[in-house]
Design a protein around this motif. Structure first.
Motif, mmCIF file in Angstrom:
data_model
loop_
_atom_site.group_PDB
_atom_site.id
_atom_site.type_symbol
_atom_site.label_atom_id
_atom_site.label_comp_id
_atom_site.label_asym_id
_atom_site.label_seq_id
_atom_site.Cartn_x
_atom_site.Cartn_y
_atom_site.Cartn_z
ATOM 1 N N UNK A 47 0.888 -1.320 -0.037
ATOM 2 C CA UNK A 47 -0.019 0.209 -0.025
ATOM 3 C C UNK A 47 0.779 1.298 0.032
ATOM 4 N N UNK A 48 1.891 1.108 0.751
ATOM 5 C CA UNK A 48 2.963 2.498 0.829
ATOM 6 C C UNK A 48 3.480 2.650 -0.548
ATOM 7 N N UNK A 49 3.608 1.459 -1.442
ATOM 8 C CA UNK A 49 4.440 1.598 -2.650
ATOM 9 C C UNK A 49 3.196 2.433 -3.672
ATOM 10 N N UNK A 50 2.079 2.020 -3.504
ATOM 11 C CA UNK A 50 1.000 2.524 -4.363
ATOM 12 C C UNK A 50 1.024 4.034 -3.994
ATOM 13 N N UNK A 51 0.831 4.598 -2.636
ATOM 14 C CA UNK A 51 0.972 5.942 -2.213
ATOM 15 C C UNK A 51 2.122 6.458 -2.558
ATOM 16 N N UNK A 52 3.092 5.992 -2.598
ATOM 17 C CA UNK A 52 4.417 6.650 -3.500
ATOM 18 C C UNK A 52 4.194 6.855 -4.700
ATOM 19 N N UNK A 53 3.446 5.873 -5.397
ATOM 20 C CA UNK A 53 3.305 6.071 -6.709
ATOM 21 C C UNK A 53 2.279 6.988 -7.163
ATOM 22 N N UNK A 54 1.085 7.018 -6.216
ATOM 23 C CA UNK A 54 0.253 8.469 -6.478
ATOM 24 C C UNK A 54 0.834 9.884 -6.135
ATOM 25 N N UNK A 55 1.663 9.711 -5.198
ATOM 26 C CA UNK A 55 2.452 11.133 -4.805
ATOM 27 C C UNK A 55 3.379 11.451 -5.992
ATOM 28 N N UNK A 56 3.903 10.501 -6.592
ATOM 29 C CA UNK A 56 4.609 10.913 -7.992
ATOM 30 C C UNK A 56 3.852 11.485 -9.018
ATOM 31 N N UNK A 57 2.568 10.766 -9.179
ATOM 32 C CA UNK A 57 1.539 10.987 -10.330
ATOM 33 C C UNK A 57 1.145 12.440 -9.771
ATOM 34 N N UNK A 58 0.611 12.808 -8.472
ATOM 35 C CA UNK A 58 0.213 14.148 -8.206
ATOM 36 C C UNK A 58 1.125 15.032 -8.510
ATOM 37 N N UNK A 59 2.514 15.055 -8.189
ATOM 38 C CA UNK A 59 3.406 15.889 -8.607
ATOM 39 C C UNK A 59 3.878 16.313 -10.117
ATOM 40 N N UNK A 60 3.730 15.269 -10.895
ATOM 41 C CA UNK A 60 3.490 15.163 -12.254
ATOM 42 C C UNK A 60 2.441 16.163 -12.727
ATOM 43 N N UNK A 61 1.200 15.886 -12.083
ATOM 44 C CA UNK A 61 -0.022 16.743 -12.802
ATOM 45 C C UNK A 61 0.423 18.125 -12.288
#
Length: 172
Positions: A47-61
């Protein structure tokens, strides 16, 4: 030659595109703050890995939307401050989100993101905007697939009532 016949970089954005860029940037900034909090609350490493991926995605957006807003003369929404770091064991049990609650909230956010991206893609007349949200949609769909997989694996998925067999017909 019309206003919309030339180089996409010279074409003006319409009000809907401007609002969508601004709103997605603001939402991504708020989401990033929530993801940071969820990261501190989560105990499961997948779950932490997916949260990290979502944080990266948010920063990209945020980067992409803010860049387009600035290029077109608009001030992006302000960022929120980063959350202070906290250890999982320092969060009181009654105040802590469970991994299942976090996964459900993330699943809901990803689902909503897919709808918003589809709407923006459908109303955009500026190629760059449409392509940006096509890319974001694809990335969010992949993250949604990952969330579904771990929700099933971890037993966190709460499905609606399942239709397992056809009922016997009632003859009147």
């Amino acid at each position: 030659m019309g206003v919309l016949d030339g180089n996409p970089k010279d074409e003006p954005l319409h009000y809907g595109e401007i609002f969508d860029l601004w709103q997605v940037s603001a939402t991504a900034k708020m989401s990033l703050s929530a993801y940071q909090a969820f990261h501190f609350h989560a105990g499961d490493k997948d779950l932490k890995k997916i949260i990290d991926d979502l944080m990266d995605q948010a920063q990209h957006e945020i980067r992409e939307c803010d860049k387009l807003l600035k290029l077109n003369g608009f001030v992006p929404p302000p960022p929120l401050p980063d959350r202070p770091s906290v250890k999982l064991e320092d969060i009181p049990a009654g105040a802590r989100f469970s991994d299942q609650e976090i996964a459900a909230a993330l699943t809901s956010a990803v689902s909503l993101s897919l709808v918003v991206c589809s709407q923006i893609m459908g109303k955009s007349i500026h190629r760059d905007i449409g392509l940006l949200f096509t890319k974001i949609h694809t990335q969010m769909a992949a993250l949604g697939k990952d969330l579904l997989r771990i929700n099933k694996q971890k037993g966190w998925l709460v499905p609606p009532p399942l239709h397992l067999k056809n009922p016997e017909p009632v003859h009147a």
